[in-house]
Design a protein around this motif. Structure first.
Motif, short mmCIF file in Angstrom:
data_model
loop_
_atom_site.label_atom_id
_atom_site.label_comp_id
_atom_site.label_asym_id
_atom_site.label_seq_id
_atom_site.Cartn_x
_atom_site.Cartn_y
_atom_site.Cartn_z
N LEU A 115 0.83 -1.21 0.00
CA LEU A 115 0.00 0.00 0.00
C LEU A 115 0.86 1.26 0.00
O LEU A 115 0.55 2.24 -0.69
CB LEU A 115 -0.92 0.00 1.22
CG LEU A 115 -2.04 -1.05 1.22
CD1 LEU A 115 -2.78 -1.05 2.55
CD2 LEU A 115 -3.03 -0.77 0.07
N ALA A 116 1.95 1.24 0.78
CA ALA A 116 2.82 2.41 0.87
C ALA A 116 3.47 2.71 -0.48
O ALA A 116 3.64 3.89 -0.85
CB ALA A 116 3.88 2.20 1.94
N MET A 117 3.86 1.68 -1.20
CA MET A 117 4.50 1.90 -2.50
C MET A 117 3.54 2.59 -3.47
O MET A 117 3.94 3.43 -4.27
CB MET A 117 4.97 0.57 -3.08
CG MET A 117 5.98 -0.17 -2.21
SD MET A 117 7.57 0.65 -2.09
CE MET A 117 8.33 0.05 -3.60
N VAL A 118 2.26 2.23 -3.37
CA VAL A 118 1.26 2.83 -4.26
C VAL A 118 0.94 4.26 -3.85
O VAL A 118 0.84 5.17 -4.68
CB VAL A 118 -0.03 1.97 -4.27
CG1 VAL A 118 -1.12 2.67 -5.09
CG2 VAL A 118 0.26 0.59 -4.84
N PHE A 119 0.78 4.47 -2.55
CA PHE A 119 0.31 5.77 -2.05
C PHE A 119 1.46 6.61 -1.46
O PHE A 119 1.23 7.42 -0.56
CB PHE A 119 -0.78 5.56 -1.00
CG PHE A 119 -2.02 4.92 -1.54
CD1 PHE A 119 -2.89 5.63 -2.35
CD2 PHE A 119 -2.29 3.58 -1.27
CE1 PHE A 119 -4.04 5.03 -2.86
CE2 PHE A 119 -3.43 2.97 -1.77
CZ PHE A 119 -4.30 3.70 -2.58
N MET A 120 2.67 6.44 -1.97
CA MET A 120 3.81 7.17 -1.43
C MET A 120 3.65 8.69 -1.51
O MET A 120 4.00 9.40 -0.55
CB MET A 120 5.09 6.74 -2.16
CG MET A 120 6.37 7.32 -1.56
SD MET A 120 6.62 6.87 0.18
CE MET A 120 6.85 5.10 0.05
N PRO A 121 3.12 9.26 -2.61
CA PRO A 121 2.95 10.72 -2.63
C PRO A 121 2.06 11.22 -1.48
O PRO A 121 2.34 12.27 -0.88
CB PRO A 121 2.31 10.99 -4.00
CG PRO A 121 2.76 9.86 -4.84
CD PRO A 121 2.79 8.67 -3.93
N ALA A 122 1.01 10.49 -1.18
CA ALA A 122 0.13 10.90 -0.09
C ALA A 122 0.86 10.81 1.26
O ALA A 122 0.68 11.67 2.13
CB ALA A 122 -1.12 10.02 -0.07
N LEU A 123 1.68 9.78 1.44
CA LEU A 123 2.44 9.64 2.67
C LEU A 123 3.42 10.80 2.85
O LEU A 123 3.56 11.36 3.96
CB LEU A 123 3.22 8.32 2.67
CG LEU A 123 2.53 7.07 3.21
CD1 LEU A 123 3.46 5.88 3.07
CD2 LEU A 123 2.14 7.27 4.66
N VAL A 124 4.09 11.18 1.78
CA VAL A 124 5.05 12.28 1.85
C VAL A 124 4.32 13.59 2.16
O VAL A 124 4.77 14.39 3.00
CB VAL A 124 5.84 12.40 0.54
CG1 VAL A 124 6.71 13.65 0.54
CG2 VAL A 124 6.71 11.16 0.34
N TRP A 125 3.18 13.81 1.53
CA TRP A 125 2.43 15.04 1.80
C TRP A 125 1.98 15.09 3.25
O TRP A 125 2.03 16.15 3.89
CB TRP A 125 1.21 15.11 0.88
CG TRP A 125 0.40 16.36 1.10
CD1 TRP A 125 0.59 17.59 0.54
CD2 TRP A 125 -0.73 16.48 1.96
NE1 TRP A 125 -0.34 18.49 1.01
CE2 TRP A 125 -1.17 17.84 1.89
CE3 TRP A 125 -1.42 15.61 2.79
CZ2 TRP A 125 -2.26 18.31 2.61
CZ3 TRP A 125 -2.51 16.08 3.52
CH2 TRP A 125 -2.92 17.41 3.42
N ALA A 126 1.56 13.95 3.79
CA ALA A 126 1.05 13.92 5.16
C ALA A 126 2.15 14.13 6.19
O ALA A 126 1.89 14.63 7.29
CB ALA A 126 0.34 12.59 5.42
N THR A 127 3.38 13.74 5.87
CA THR A 127 4.47 13.80 6.85
C THR A 127 5.45 14.94 6.61
O THR A 127 6.28 15.23 7.48
CB THR A 127 5.26 12.48 6.86
OG1 THR A 127 5.76 12.20 5.55
CG2 THR A 127 4.38 11.32 7.31
#
Length: 514
Positions: free
Chosen positions: A102-114
């Motif tokens: 899941l993280a590999m797919v949604f990495m842009p969202a993770l970076v934006w959130a953190t």
């Protein structure tokens, strides 16, 4: 029961952790020299924090808080510990594998959130790219954390403590080679991280097998033990999640200033040295020991273990905190000021380090007080306390940011750490006398503080005397070594005079295996 040798365990874990931290310093020196505070290093720090954040959430934090006490008690009672550990391994592997996908797919969202402050500049795309390379590290490290928990619970600490050394042993040559051949150093760095994760997992898996604990891979099974472990782990996961939110809050605030993420990261690596060598090492040994003593009904032994662990930790932690508070600039400038890292960067890192120093004893005490709860399968109380600490952290970080900008996260982290300690200490009263410090610790604690204060005063005057040499390229390493050595000698001499330390205590503890 066959007791865990506490002092030997502390020293074993502490030695390997110290070696890892020393190599980590070499790694950070190379990073700051080759990359320097700026967009590329900011992006790497934010990317590498992602797998480490989730690793603490799923493995070293929540999972081990539930797994280690249960496995320790089953191991003590001979209740099929291998079957329980195998089921836990398969469940953890399935969950973390899904998380990684899941993280590999949604990495842009993770970076934006953190790291919201990266949006709109080059750091955002860099972090997304680096994150997709390094995130699989969490899978290998989560499984390695389970095998490390097995080894620690059986009183075998060396392999589990040595495993993190492999990360730096592999990264340092990669950085040097990448720089020497004129390639992109950052690419050598990020691709080495998942390979190091594989090496660490191989080491602890092999060590567990040689110790006679052979785990079986297979499909996950939902058993009553797994249900109980998850019930205990969920509050611990939430508590770990709260602590990770604190880190994210700090990164969000710091990301608004270019270079600030790197400055806080460098200061963090310095205060993590005593935290890792002392606090984490003692906590790793203390949790399985308390769990097994409580299972055996040895309340007096549990109280003694807690008091001796705290005495040992504070004896080493408080002088470190005083040194970081009194002379942060010479430490930072000698270690990090070279290449792409200039004097302004050193000054910023030193200020952050002095703030973190005030909270260092609290960060270490958390590692000592939390096992009181985890050994009794109480993970709900630490979660409630962590929520309050999170609110304090967020309020201070965002509230102070308009006035002191990137320093706000350091102050917020320090204050919230002491808030957490106050709650853990107050809440532990329900465990009765076993959770209280004994008279020997109470008598020696003020002597430790006095000895540290005397050392701090001496360090200040020594720094003034050594300033010309600390600023000289040819003499600064020797000058820093003299400063540290003289501070240590003054501290130990003061400790002997005030009665904060006696050599007989260490020799007796090593012989008796308390």
């Amino acid at each position: 029961m066959k007791p865990i040798r506490l002092i030997r365990g502390f020293l074993t874990v502490g030695f390997w952790t110290l070696l890892s931290r020393i190599l980590g310093f070499v790694r950070e020196i190379l990073l700051l020299s080759y990359l320097g505070p700026g967009p590329v290093m900011d992006a790497f720090v934010a990317a590498f924090r992602l797998p480490n954040m989730f690793r603490r959430f799923f493995a070293e934090g929540a999972f081990n808080a539930a797994f280690v006490p249960m496995f320790s008690k089953k191991y003590e009672a001979g209740e099929d510990p291998e079957g329980f550990a195998s089921d836990a391994l398969n469940l953890l592997a399935t969950v973390v594998l899904l998380l990684t996908a899941l993280a590999m797919v949604f990495m842009p969202a993770l970076v934006w959130a953190t790291a919201e402050g990266f949006s709109g500049d080059v750091r955002f795309d860099l972090t997304v790219g680096y994150g997709r390379v390094v995130f699989p590290y969490i899978f290998f490290m989560s499984l390695a954390a389970l095998f490390s928990g097995v080894l620690n619970a059986t009183g075998r600490f060396a392999a589990a403590a040595a495993a993190p050394v492999l990360l730096n042993i592999m990264i340092i040559p990669a950085l040097v080679v990448g720089h020497a051949i004129g390639g992109e150093v950052i690419q050598w760095l990020i691709w080495t991280i998942p390979l190091a994760g594989i090496a660490q997992l191989a080491l602890v898996w092999t060590a567990a097998s040689r110790a006679g604990v052979k785990l079986r891979l297979g499909l996950p099974r939902w058993t009553p033990d797994m249900a109980q472990m998850v019930r205990v782990a969920v509050p611990a996961a939430l508590a770990s999640g709260v602590m990770q939110i604190n880190l994210v809050v700090g990164q969000i605030v710091a990301s608004a200033n270019e270079g600030a993420v790197s400055w806080l990261y460098a200061a963090d690596r310095l205060y993590q040295l005593p935290l890792g060598v002392i606090g984490i090492a003692v906590g790793i040994v203390l949790l399985p020991d308390l769990s097994r003593r409580l299972k055996a009904g040895d309340d007096a032994g549990a109280k003694n273990a807690l008091s001796r662990a705290t005495e040992f930790a504070m004896f080493l932690t408080i002088p470190c905190a005083v040194a970081f508070l009194v002379v942060p600039l010479p430490i930072v400038s000698v270690l990090f000021e070279r290449g792409e890292t200039g004097a302004d960067d050193s000054a910023a890192i030193a200020v952050a380090l002095s703030i973190y120093a005030v909270g260092l004893p609290a960060f270490v005490l958390q590692k000592l007080l939390q096992p009181l709860y985890f050994a009794r399968h109480d993970t709900k109380s630490p979660f409630r306390y962590a929520v309050w600490a999170m609110l304090v952290n967020a309020g201070l970080a965002f509230g102070l940011a308009p006035f002191i900008e990137w320093l706000a996260p350091a102050i917020a982290a320090t204050v919230s750490a002491w808030v957490m300690i106050a709650q853990l200490g107050f809440g532990a009263r329900k465990f009765g006398d076993t959770a209280k410090f004994d008279s020997r610790l109470r008598k020696r604690l003020w002597r430790i503080v006095l000895s540290s204060a005397l050392m701090g005063t001496a360090l200040w005057f020594l720094w003034i005397v050594l300033i010309p040499w600390l600023g000289s390229p040819g003499w600064r390493y020797l000058a820093l070594a003299v400063l540290i050595l003289m501070g240590a000698l003054i501290y130990f001499a003061s400790a002997r005079i005030t009665g904060a330390f006696a050599m007989d205590d260490l020799r007796k503890a090593a012989r008796r295996a308390p």
